[in-house]
Write a protein that holds these residues in place. Sequence first.
Motif, mmCIF file in Angstrom:
data_model
loop_
_atom_site.group_PDB
_atom_site.id
_atom_site.type_symbol
_atom_site.label_atom_id
_atom_site.label_comp_id
_atom_site.label_asym_id
_atom_site.label_seq_id
_atom_site.Cartn_x
_atom_site.Cartn_y
_atom_site.Cartn_z
ATOM 1 N N GLY A 299 0.777 -1.236 0.000
ATOM 2 C CA GLY A 299 0.000 0.000 0.000
ATOM 3 C C GLY A 299 0.809 1.287 0.000
ATOM 4 O O GLY A 299 0.247 2.373 0.135
ATOM 5 N N ILE A 300 2.137 1.202 -0.165
ATOM 6 C CA ILE A 300 2.968 2.411 -0.244
ATOM 7 C C ILE A 300 2.908 2.932 -1.676
ATOM 8 O O ILE A 300 3.203 2.208 -2.623
ATOM 9 C CB ILE A 300 4.436 2.109 0.135
ATOM 10 C CG1 ILE A 300 4.521 1.507 1.534
ATOM 11 C CG2 ILE A 300 5.295 3.355 0.006
ATOM 12 C CD1 ILE A 300 4.195 2.446 2.655
ATOM 13 N N LYS A 301 2.535 4.194 -1.835
ATOM 14 C CA LYS A 301 2.400 4.772 -3.173
ATOM 15 C C LYS A 301 3.696 5.449 -3.600
ATOM 16 O O LYS A 301 4.381 6.075 -2.793
ATOM 17 C CB LYS A 301 1.253 5.783 -3.187
ATOM 18 C CG LYS A 301 -0.102 5.135 -2.957
ATOM 19 C CD LYS A 301 -1.193 6.167 -2.974
ATOM 20 C CE LYS A 301 -2.522 5.465 -2.691
ATOM 21 N NZ LYS A 301 -3.612 6.419 -2.536
ATOM 22 N N PHE A 302 4.003 5.333 -4.882
ATOM 23 C CA PHE A 302 5.189 5.963 -5.456
ATOM 24 C C PHE A 302 4.760 7.067 -6.408
ATOM 25 O O PHE A 302 3.742 6.955 -7.074
ATOM 26 C CB PHE A 302 6.026 4.940 -6.243
ATOM 27 C CG PHE A 302 6.867 4.054 -5.377
ATOM 28 C CD1 PHE A 302 8.229 4.265 -5.272
ATOM 29 C CD2 PHE A 302 6.295 3.010 -4.669
ATOM 30 C CE1 PHE A 302 9.013 3.446 -4.472
ATOM 31 C CE2 PHE A 302 7.061 2.192 -3.864
ATOM 32 C CZ PHE A 302 8.430 2.412 -3.772
ATOM 33 N N SER A 303 5.551 8.133 -6.461
ATOM 34 C CA SER A 303 5.324 9.185 -7.446
ATOM 35 C C SER A 303 6.670 9.804 -7.772
ATOM 36 O O SER A 303 7.611 9.739 -6.988
ATOM 37 C CB SER A 303 4.358 10.246 -6.911
ATOM 38 O OG SER A 303 4.889 10.843 -5.746
ATOM 39 N N SER A 304 6.753 10.425 -8.945
ATOM 40 C CA SER A 304 7.997 11.089 -9.343
ATOM 41 C C SER A 304 8.111 12.411 -8.609
ATOM 42 O O SER A 304 7.131 13.137 -8.460
ATOM 43 C CB SER A 304 8.001 11.348 -10.849
ATOM 44 O OG SER A 304 7.963 10.123 -11.542
ATOM 45 N N LEU A 305 9.313 12.723 -8.150
ATOM 46 C CA LEU A 305 9.557 13.984 -7.463
ATOM 47 C C LEU A 305 10.069 15.021 -8.457
ATOM 48 O O LEU A 305 11.107 14.830 -9.074
ATOM 49 C CB LEU A 305 10.587 13.791 -6.347
ATOM 50 C CG LEU A 305 10.156 12.935 -5.157
ATOM 51 C CD1 LEU A 305 11.333 12.749 -4.208
ATOM 52 C CD2 LEU A 305 9.003 13.570 -4.432
#
Length: 197
Positions: A184-190
């Motif tokens: 459930g850990i979400k990833f996104s580009s920084l």
Amino acid sequence: KGWEKENKNAYVELARFFAHEGAHLWNGQLFHSSSGDMWMHEGGADAFAYFALYKLGLVDQQGFSDLQSGAYTNCVSKLKNRPLKDVLEDPEFRAHYSCGAMAALITHVAVKKKNKTQGLFEFWHALFAKVRNQNLKTYDESMYFSTLSEMSGNQELANRLQKFINGPIENPNKFVRTELENLGIKFSSLEKNIPVE
């Protein structure tokens, strides 16, 4: 003279250092790792420090995420598609710190997924209780993985984490991201506020 100017980043870094070393004092006064695997005690100390900074309000949710993101990035960049035990070229063993912190985060979230009132701290208390009940003074990887299996109810996850550390594993970089996403850990580009690491 630099100390005369208030610098929040320096203050947080100093607090992180003390929290990391404080975790060692707590850990070392109880039990030692018999296997000498740094990922457990160094990565665990980093993870404890991140949680301490957040719980004490020294970093907000974004700051906590930035610390985890920095550990993730450092971990996967040093692995170069090898299990952690094969990363030996760095004399400071930084991969063992950052990948150990990722193992601790996976442990925390997996334990919490089964029981919302528990997490990384309760996991280590349970591991140390196991050591105490067996009249031992040291713990090792096998105790870590068995405690993770028991507290998460997920033997397969414990097995996969063991392969991430010791091999054989085909793509350890993909493993870390996949396990975190599955938990459930979400990833996104920084685009900005990229951690120094």
